[in-house]
Design a protein around this motif. Structure first.
Motif, PDB file in Angstrom:
ATOM      1  N   TYR C 279       0.813  -1.214   0.000  1.00 43.10           N
ATOM      2  CA  TYR C 279       0.000   0.000   0.000  1.00 43.10           C
ATOM      3  C   TYR C 279       0.850   1.269   0.000  1.00 43.10           C
ATOM      4  CZ  TYR C 279      -2.910  -3.810   1.594  1.00 43.10           C
ATOM      5  OH  TYR C 279      -3.525  -5.021   1.709  1.00 43.10           O
ATOM      6  N   GLU C 282      -0.234   3.766  -2.901  1.00 42.65           N
ATOM      7  CA  GLU C 282      -1.442   4.567  -2.647  1.00 42.65           C
ATOM      8  C   GLU C 282      -1.150   5.705  -1.670  1.00 42.65           C
ATOM      9  OE1 GLU C 282      -1.460   1.302  -2.941  1.00 42.65           O
ATOM     10  OE2 GLU C 282      -3.340   0.576  -3.803  1.00 42.65           O
ATOM     11  N   MET C 283      -0.413   5.372  -0.618  1.00 38.84           N
ATOM     12  CA  MET C 283      -0.198   6.392   0.407  1.00 38.84           C
ATOM     13  C   MET C 283       0.768   7.475  -0.077  1.00 38.84           C
ATOM     14  SD  MET C 283      -2.450   5.205   2.222  1.00 38.84           S
ATOM     15  CE  MET C 283      -2.439   6.567   3.390  1.00 38.84           C
ATOM     16  N   LEU C 285       0.967   8.523  -3.220  1.00 40.95           N
ATOM     17  CA  LEU C 285       0.175   9.378  -4.112  1.00 40.95           C
ATOM     18  C   LEU C 285      -0.764  10.264  -3.307  1.00 40.95           C
ATOM     19  CD1 LEU C 285      -0.541   6.709  -6.879  1.00 40.95           C
ATOM     20  CD2 LEU C 285       1.004   8.675  -7.049  1.00 40.95           C
TER      21      LEU C 285
ATOM     22  N   ASN D 253      -4.761   5.279   5.522  1.00 43.48           N
ATOM     23  CA  ASN D 253      -4.274   3.886   5.470  1.00 43.48           C
ATOM     24  C   ASN D 253      -5.440   2.912   5.335  1.00 43.48           C
ATOM     25  OD1 ASN D 253      -1.611   4.596   5.903  1.00 43.48           O
ATOM     26  ND2 ASN D 253      -1.449   3.745   7.966  1.00 43.48           N
ATOM     27  N   PRO D 256      -6.784   1.685   1.275  1.00 42.78           N
ATOM     28  CA  PRO D 256      -6.294   0.532   0.512  1.00 42.78           C
ATOM     29  C   PRO D 256      -6.384  -0.778   1.295  1.00 42.78           C
ATOM     30  CG  PRO D 256      -4.458   1.959   1.165  1.00 42.78           C
ATOM     31  CD  PRO D 256      -5.727   2.701   1.470  1.00 42.78           C
ATOM     32  N   MET D 289      -6.651   9.555  -4.317  1.00 45.97           N
ATOM     33  CA  MET D 289      -5.435   8.836  -4.701  1.00 45.97           C
ATOM     34  C   MET D 289      -5.190   7.610  -3.829  1.00 45.97           C
ATOM     35  SD  MET D 289      -4.847  10.517  -7.290  1.00 45.97           S
ATOM     36  CE  MET D 289      -3.337   9.860  -7.987  1.00 45.97           C
ATOM     37  N   ALA D 290      -5.716   7.619  -2.619  1.00 43.88           N
ATOM     38  CA  ALA D 290      -5.577   6.449  -1.753  1.00 43.88           C
ATOM     39  C   ALA D 290      -6.460   5.298  -2.226  1.00 43.88           C
ATOM     40  CB  ALA D 290      -5.908   6.822  -0.309  1.00 43.88           C
TER      41      ALA D 290
END
Lengths: 336, 336, 336, 336
Positions: C279, C282-283, C285, D253, D256, D289-290
């Motif tokens: 992950y 994602e974090m 971005l 957090n 995702p 974005m996450a």
């Protein structure tokens, strides 16, 4: 602002007071409880409080700067003592012990616990029949039938019952079988339930939320009181934290601080507060010295076979020792 | 795995043991302290421990499954008692009281506190000369000169000194004036400082981190022990939480749990643990019943004029009452 | 209150200003940095600020109500941009990427990472040689020799180095091999280290404490600035919480809030912030869109074989994809 | 273990399967939803799953090691998409925007918000009519009448309604006026409410508790699903922490990680997540974005005059800009 009304106040006189409250920019909330008749004024404006204090029908008036009002020690200095029946009283001046299993399981189990309690002069038994469980597939308690069984055995033995209520519709059906309604941590901000318990005229033990602030706990109590029920006790049961060495962090700081902020009794639940059977005794004794008005803990004839929470439940031998030691600690505290 | 070596072991024999440890897939760390000579074996592989136990030079051998080893109660069952000089001993079997101001301020202040402690038979005085402060512009303590003044007055009176050390370079200069080094919450994982204190051969009181886990606290203590210093005590001083009604949440759960996990003494700091003067007594008494080996709290001749932490500092009258009551509570606990 | 002094100020004129500050009841702290000469006045009293502003030698004067002063956006509105050498600049107007392994392990490893970074036009490499580890028995890094090796390879390739410093005595020995000093979460309130880094005149990346507040982070930065070093960047790296589904909770709220409170650049560490390799993209971005000035993340040629933190480390393929996507996200953000 | 039953299964065949499940030591829970018929088997014993898989009436069978079952991605790999009517679908493949005031206040207010939403092609409006408030004296919403007004205006405009339900007895009366029931953070473990919403056959947005774990959130969703309702979306809305710089810590957090654990859509509430209007845009874009499937945020024609939560509410200009930027960010994410 809290205005205590004279008991025999007429509707006209009360109406006049409400109008005067409005004139000074406050919203007046009328509250009628078992033992009093009040108007709680909510507002911020400054004014000479004597203007209202001199009105006909007003017995007493106080400014209360706290967000909660009726449960504030700033208003009522005398500690509240709650008679739950047959002279069993909870609050300052005595130390109340409530013990029993996490879940009510069977007649035999109830009888064994009752016998243990009676042998140790403990007057209040805890035991869940409606169980809040994280998983929908877990055992959710014996329900109303379990409660009726619980009631039958306790009534014979003169033992008082405290058990958890989970929703509004249960209040009425539980009413006749319960001495104290317990509101669990997960329902500590279930405001509809609190409203209804305020109308229920039966003592309520209100647990602090899983990560509840004292302010939230006190305002939850205000919900109950302002709906008509003054018989409330607060319960510290541990808060959630980053620490994984135990189930919760028993926050004993809350005890003396709550005692200073409110006139309501404060009870401690060391079983949930640490979640580990081996240390329930130490934490119970610590609770006594922190100033608690009582404890509620879990005991079972065979903790390792309990339907739930066995890892934090004392056996009868441990329970007996705990009761004796808490009484000695309380005697010491009272001697100070 | 911990291997206790025979005291008169030769270099060859020790070398042989280290080779054998390597053969079973472990990394051997040699540790020489004031009172013992050990090899700590780190590894996961399964093997018959007797294979090493029978080697020449081995006095004793234990598996320890905890992440920390030498400070584990699984290895050393007997509680550690620490003699800080002149027969002042900290640890199970007695209850140690350490009191004094947050900051050392002046000769006169030290003398007043010393007199108060002597009058109440308290043998250890706390007082900071190096102060960790959030803001660089705040008062940071009187430094080494303050410590020398502190030492001069206490030595005359037979009072022991505990004070905070903040960095490696201070250890040597403080060494002669200190009886117990205190490691503050902000330095609880300052590993270089811990290493150096391990070499310092002077008792250390190690505070739990601001949001430190018990596991981290225990491993921090292992740093000190594995560098050669067995004289360690742990200190619960409150953890950070979401609750704003007090400065920290005093986590008394930590007391019985730490006592079960380690043989080291456990001290409680109720002043930082709640941060509100009015409730320090209740929390101190609760700490006694939770099983603490001692408390460290703040007292000052005029709390409202203290250079720092006045809001959580007791005056002498409150302090005197507290000492008496803690001793009564400890006597009760010992009677159990 | 911050007074910016004229650069050519004489000792006499400065002394006069300090006296006038004292007269209005403030304590004046003189600060000389790489690029400015200031007096920070600490006090609460009300007075007409023009009284000081008109004095000889005063270039500019501002009230700053925050607890931190020199790093406050209330004083310096323009964002700080830090040139770490050879035109590599960190701060608003560009997005900085710092990547590399948790620990420096070998020449070969460094070379592989350097090649990966160059291929992706990443200009700053992270890699620890002094490792803060919970256990004293864990791998603690290759130390100074490792750093020299790290330096040799990066210098040839034009890659800048960021690495953690753990104690005061390391600063001087690391000085020549480092482009940015990193202060880890466990040292975020190691005030002596902060003081010394303030004197070190080398850029510093300061991580938020494990449960550090933004206020504490900002005051820690003030320590560095007030000791003479303006080249500071702040780093959000996740905070400790009750949630066990990930290592930390990456607190991206901190990014826009810090950007509003201070003129210093804000960097995000998604690797520690979630602790789970899957992950990190994602974090990262999300961090870009939250307004970060850069990220620092972990990558390794074979994460599963890394000496430490492998579970949160990207392989080169993942790292390459991440770099591309972050640049696209940053381009979108800049287009707003 | 989850067994998907054939749709036309007879009572006898089902009974036989339940008996076989019992034989292998599992407890079988029958679940009938809008779109499927399942048996969830709870137990720990090891056995050959094909033994049950081959039974008549069994369409499919899976082991699921998670504590939650039917909502697990280990069982259902395809993401769930929820049609809330008229082709408005929430879930992977689109990005859903829900916006509106904290509280429904008046016809005029609703109309203004509806116009704003339509102008920006936003299809779902939020707005509370039953408000959970900490204080019993605070504004608690316009109630059912407010909802009917809300419904009337939205129906004309083709806007869908999401609003909070607080207790079981409200479900039926709200049923006809609501497109999505919202369960607030304080009711996230109100298990009776979850049970009843499971029977309600209307989409539910379930907020994470104030300090709720992901595990608890997922099990709360399992309550709803196992009572018959598959139309569930989860909502991250910030968790409680020690940090006072903002109302909550938006835990991105969770996005995702939840997406990996469950097939249900994941929505983010940035308004409660940070609680400060100035930073809602950054946090919303970060949520995109996450990997969020949508956001729910607060907007009002005049935030400073809103009945509640004004400090975290966007005005229409800010809202319009946010919608545009989120769509651009989502387009970028989809291009990856």
């Amino acid at each position: 602002m809290i205005i205590q009304l004279q008991q025999d106040i007429s509707a006209d006189v009360k109406q006049h007071i409400l109008q005067e409250i409005k004139k000074v920019g406050f919203k007046g909330n009328e509250v009628q409880t078992q033992s009093g008749h009040y108007i709680v004024g909510i507002g911020k404006r400054e004014f000479d409080i004597r203007r209202l204090g001199q009105l006909k029908g007003v017995a007493d008036i106080h400014r209360v700067s706290d967000e909660y009002k009726l449960i504030s020690r700033k208003w009522r200095v005398e500690p509240t003592r709650i008679d739950i029946g047959d002279g069993v009283v909870i609050g300052e001046g005595s130390f109340s012990i409530m013990a029993g299993p996490c879940s009510i399981e069977s007649e035999q189990q109830i009888q064994l616990v009752v016998d243990h309690l009676k042998a140790n002069d403990v007057k209040i038994m805890r035991g869940g029949v409606f169980k809040p469980r994280s998983s929908p597939y877990a055992f959710r308690g014996l329900g109303l039938e379990g409660l009726q069984m619980f009631y039958r055995i306790c009534r014979e033995s003169g033992i008082k019952i405290i058990t958890e209520v989970m929703q509004v519709s249960q209040i009425e059906e539980m009413m006749n079988y319960v001495d104290v309604f317990q509101v669990g941590a997960r329902n500590s901000q279930n405001f509809n339930l609190l409203d209804s318990l305020g109308e229920a005229q039966k003592p309520v033990l209100l647990k602090r939320g899983i990560s509840g602030t004292l302010e939230e706990l006190l305002q939850a109590a205000e919900y109950i009181f302002s709906n008509g029920n003054e018989k409330i006790m607060l319960c510290e049961r541990g808060i959630r934290s980053y620490e994984n060495a135990y189930r919760n962090v028993l926050d004993l700081n809350a005890v003396p601080v709550l005692k200073a902020k409110t006139h309501l009794p404060v009870i401690v639940d060391p079983s949930h507060g640490i979640g580990l059977r081996d240390y329930v005794e130490e934490m119970s004794l610590a609770a006594v010295m922190a100033g608690a008005d009582g404890v509620i803990y879990e005991t079972h004839q065979k903790p390792e076979e309990a339907f739930s929470d066995g890892q934090q439940t004392l056996n009868f031998q441990e329970s007996e020792r705990l009761v004796k030691r808490m009484r000695q600690a309380y005697a010491l505290r009272e001697s100070f």
